[in-house]
Design an enzyme around this catalytic site. Structure first.
Site, PDB file in Angstrom:
ATOM      1  N   ASP A  52     -38.752 -19.176  -7.676  1.00 31.99           N
ATOM      2  CA  ASP A  52     -39.413 -18.580  -8.243  1.00 31.99           C
ATOM      3  C   ASP A  52     -40.816 -19.081  -8.867  1.00 31.99           C
ATOM      4  OD1 ASP A  52     -36.958 -16.894  -9.369  1.00 31.99           O
ATOM      5  OD2 ASP A  52     -36.219 -18.563 -10.645  1.00 31.99           O
ATOM      6  N   LYS A  53     -42.012 -18.586  -9.337  1.00 28.40           N
ATOM      7  CA  LYS A  53     -42.854 -19.100  -9.717  1.00 28.40           C
ATOM      8  C   LYS A  53     -42.980 -20.429 -10.203  1.00 28.40           C
ATOM      9  CE  LYS A  53     -47.056 -18.478 -12.236  1.00 28.40           C
ATOM     10  NZ  LYS A  53     -48.060 -17.799 -13.029  1.00 28.40           N
TER      11      LYS A  53
END
Length: 284
Positions: free
Chosen positions: A134-135
């Site tokens: 995930d970012k």
């Protein structure tokens, strides 16, 4: 592009066709080109697909650039790359929180893949995405450095033979280890989010080990039996212990998501060496 691989000492004697198809997972189209173009050598001598290969043989393959599809991305900043492990076939780097793994639009440049492409481009190498983070999640992430090893790493990932462990700080006092077995599905009201959905969700299992309990938070380590989007974040929130700083699954503000991929471990597909890489713990 030419790749030379020395077969390990414990390699069983099989045909070249079996090696390429069942062990190295070379796509059918590429195997066809290798055979018709006679682009395979064993110990620097041409070899046919029905001939046998043995332990310690050196297999060389010449692969044309258009045999595999490769996502060309714009240049990034090589100084953003922190290498944790690297050899001629693969690389593990430490991703910072807030950085996307790869671009979703052709003109994006501020992603890990852009930066890594620039770093490897100076050595005439290319990165191929094996898995994603995930970012908001930081930590160790694995990339292939050539199209030959990419499908092998993909299969190891599917077969749960690439072990990933995560460190997290969660809200509340989580006093005992637990296994969270709750199905996860999409949130139809917010495309960014995932929800617990026993009817429409997919199986998701997270193992949680408590490391330290403090006044308001707990430090935990998580490992996954499945790999659903936002799995750790959704599961921990579902038991009342959301990850500190999570912008989607809790309301308290934080400087960043306190979730870090701190360890990745796997058996190297060519050397059979046990690779264990640790990214320094997150600083929250």
């Amino acid at each position: 592009m030419e790749y030379s691989i020395t077969l390990p000492t414990f390699q069983k004697t099989i045909t070249l066709r079996e090696l390429l198809e069942t062990e190295w997972l070379v796509p059918r189209k590429v195997r066809h080109f290798l055979r018709t173009r006679k682009n395979v050598w064993c110990n620097q001598q041409p070899i046919k697909f029905h001939e046998m290969v043995h332990a310690n043989d050196i297999i060389t393959l010449r692969i044309e650039e258009d045999d595999y599809n490769y996502q060309t991305v714009k240049a990034g900043a090589k100084e953003n790359i922190e290498v944790l492990y690297e050899d001629e076939h693969l690389i593990v780097v430490n991703k910072a929180s807030g950085v996307k793994t790869h671009p979703n639009q052709p003109d994006e440049t501020a992603t890990l893949l852009n930066d890594l492409s620039t770093y490897l481009g100076e050595k005439n190498e290319q990165p191929y995405v094996v898995h994603r983070l995930d970012k908001e999640t930081s930590g160790a992430i694995l990339f292939a450095k050539n199209p030959l090893v990419l499908p092998i790493l993909g299969r190891l990932l599917e077969e749960k033979k690439i072990y990933r462990n995560y460190q997290a700080i969660v809200w509340g006092k989580l006093k005992q280890d637990c296994t969270i077995d709750k199905k996860i599905g999409r949130d139809r009201h917010d495309k960014r989010k995932r929800i617990i959905s026993e009817r429409q969700g997919k199986t998701a299992i997270t193992y949680v080990k408590v490391h330290r309990v403090q006044k308001q938070t707990s430090e935990v380590y998580c490992s996954l039996a499945t790999g659903r989007t936002h799995q750790i974040r959704v599961h921990l929130a579902s038991i009342g212990h959301p990850v500190v700083g999570d912008p989607l699954y809790q309301s308290k503000k934080g400087k960043c998501l306190a979730l870090h991929a701190y360890k990745i471990k796997f058996l190297h597909p060519f050397t059979r060496e046990q690779i264990e890489v640790i990214a320094k713990p997150g600083l929250w």
